[in-house]
Scaffold this motif. Structure first.
Motif, PDB file in Angstrom:
ATOM      1  N   VAL A   1       0.289  -1.181  -0.169  1.00 43.40           N
ATOM      2  CA  VAL A   1      -0.084  -0.149  -0.218  1.00 43.40           C
ATOM      3  C   VAL A   1       1.017   0.628  -0.073  1.00 43.40           C
ATOM      4  CG1 VAL A   1      -1.724  -1.114   1.049  1.00 43.40           C
ATOM      5  CG2 VAL A   1      -0.344  -0.019   2.701  1.00 43.40           C
ATOM      6  N   ALA A   2       2.043   1.219   0.386  1.00 48.01           N
ATOM      7  CA  ALA A   2       3.425   2.264   0.664  1.00 48.01           C
ATOM      8  C   ALA A   2       3.136   3.162  -1.264  1.00 48.01           C
ATOM      9  CB  ALA A   2       4.259   1.891   0.628  1.00 48.01           C
ATOM     10  N   GLY A   3       3.149   2.175  -2.287  1.00 48.04           N
ATOM     11  CA  GLY A   3       3.290   2.521  -3.675  1.00 48.04           C
ATOM     12  C   GLY A   3       1.754   3.099  -3.677  1.00 48.04           C
ATOM     13  N   ASP A   4       1.182   3.199  -3.181  1.00 46.43           N
ATOM     14  CA  ASP A   4      -0.731   4.048  -3.308  1.00 46.43           C
ATOM     15  C   ASP A   4      -0.257   5.647  -3.531  1.00 46.43           C
ATOM     16  OD1 ASP A   4      -1.371   1.812  -4.280  1.00 46.43           O
ATOM     17  OD2 ASP A   4      -3.732   2.120  -2.821  1.00 46.43           O
ATOM     18  N   ARG A   5       0.721   5.827  -2.480  1.00 49.22           N
ATOM     19  CA  ARG A   5       0.861   7.530  -2.238  1.00 49.22           C
ATOM     20  C   ARG A   5       1.972   7.672  -1.702  1.00 49.22           C
ATOM     21  NH1 ARG A   5      -3.066  12.503  -1.512  1.00 49.22           N
ATOM     22  NH2 ARG A   5      -1.847  13.857  -2.361  1.00 49.22           N
ATOM     23  N   GLY A   6       3.093   8.725  -2.384  1.00 51.86           N
ATOM     24  CA  GLY A   6       4.175   8.911  -1.476  1.00 51.86           C
ATOM     25  C   GLY A   6       4.226   9.779  -0.434  1.00 51.86           C
ATOM     26  N   ARG A   7       4.500   9.275   0.664  1.00 53.55           N
ATOM     27  CA  ARG A   7       4.470  10.163   2.332  1.00 53.55           C
ATOM     28  C   ARG A   7       6.015   9.743   2.487  1.00 53.55           C
ATOM     29  NH1 ARG A   7       0.820   6.917   6.071  1.00 53.55           N
ATOM     30  NH2 ARG A   7       1.337   8.294   7.623  1.00 53.55           N
ATOM     31  N   PRO A   8       6.537  10.981   2.922  1.00 57.50           N
ATOM     32  CA  PRO A   8       7.744  11.555   3.993  1.00 57.50           C
ATOM     33  C   PRO A   8       7.919   9.837   4.885  1.00 57.50           C
ATOM     34  CG  PRO A   8       6.548  13.260   4.310  1.00 57.50           C
ATOM     35  CD  PRO A   8       5.623  12.356   3.940  1.00 57.50           C
ATOM     36  N   ARG A   9       7.324   8.976   4.988  1.00 62.60           N
ATOM     37  CA  ARG A   9       8.336   8.261   6.292  1.00 62.60           C
ATOM     38  C   ARG A   9       8.548   7.133   5.101  1.00 62.60           C
ATOM     39  NH1 ARG A   9       3.280   6.831   9.614  1.00 62.60           N
ATOM     40  NH2 ARG A   9       3.097   8.681   9.594  1.00 62.60           N
TER      41      ARG A   9
END
Length: 250
Positions: free
Chosen positions: A137-145
């Motif tokens: 699910v990390a690939g669905d939107r870029g997040r700083p973490r």
């Protein structure tokens, strides 16, 4: 009995899935990087229909040979491929050290593509088979973490979309398993919350998802509740997203 090869067999999630495959009598070929951990996973299966191989997946020049060795070990054909390897890496380091960013892209994207190319060709020649790949699910939107890891997984998800449509007319099924955070050794240093699951709880859902997709294939969010959550996360306008620290914070 299905003839199954698992790349990344020593991960905690893969090990839990493998145990379920073995329990129902599937024939398995397990490929992993660490010989001791690979032997430990194999020892829990209690199956005579099992072979193993040690490999470094980042050595992409040997990916085609790994696929051919798996085909031979399984008696000349493969019914199901599960690609399960990956690495969260060090996000903070990847922001300032290109070598870490490159390593994360190689582990989570390029090494998988190196396997998928010969695997797709093999299954196309067979005229049957299924490919299941663990994305995130990390690939669905870029997040700083985790945006370096997320970029690799997002690219992998798009690659699988194209592969799925390419192979669909040939009867080859491609299933993308978009996993939420799991409490494993890979996430030891990460703060846990109620959205985390465990390999033991996740494994039955992974096996069900793979089994249900034997005719068409698609993207499956696991656990299921990540689908509505990510629908909101993906569609939140960026100016608002950046102000919501629980989404855009570290």
């Amino acid at each position: 009995m299905r003839r199954i090869v698992v790349f990344g067999a020593t991960s905690a999630i893969a090990a839990a899935v493998i145990a379920r495959f073995a329990a129902r009598g599937d024939r398995l070929h397990l490929v992993g990087r660490d010989p001791a951990r690979l032997a430990a996973v194999a020892s829990t299966c209690n199956s005579n229909e099992l072979t193993t191989a040690v490999a470094d997946f980042t050595d992409t020049d040997h990916a085609a040979a790994l696929v051919e060795a798996a085909r031979t070990a399984l008696g000349g054909a493969i019914d199901l491929v599960l690609v399960a390897h990956g690495d969260l890496g060090d996000q903070a380091r990847s922001e300032h050290d290109y070598s870490e960013a490159e390593r994360l892209l190689r582990v989570n994207l390029l090494s998988v593509i190196a396997l998928l190319i010969p695997l797709a060709d093999l299954l196309a020649r067979q005229g049957s088979g299924q490919i299941a790949v663990m994305s995130s699910v990390a690939g669905d939107r870029g997040r700083p973490r985790n945006y370096t890891y997320g970029a690799a997984k997002g690219a992998l998800t798009i690659y699988l979309q194209g592969l799925r449509s390419r192979l669909y007319p040939l009867g080859i099924v491609v299933t993308t398993l978009k996993l939420g955070p799991v409490d494993t050794p890979m996430t030891t240093g990460h703060a846990k919350n109620s959205l985390f699951t465990t390999p033991t709880r996740l494994a039955p859902a992974i096996v069900r998802a793979i089994d249900r997709q034997t005719r068409r294939g698609r993207e499956v969010y696991l656990p299921w509740y990540w689908r509505p959550i990510l629908a909101i996360v993906r569609n939140t306008p960026e100016p608002l997203f950046q102000r919501l620290r629980f989404l855009s914070g570290r």
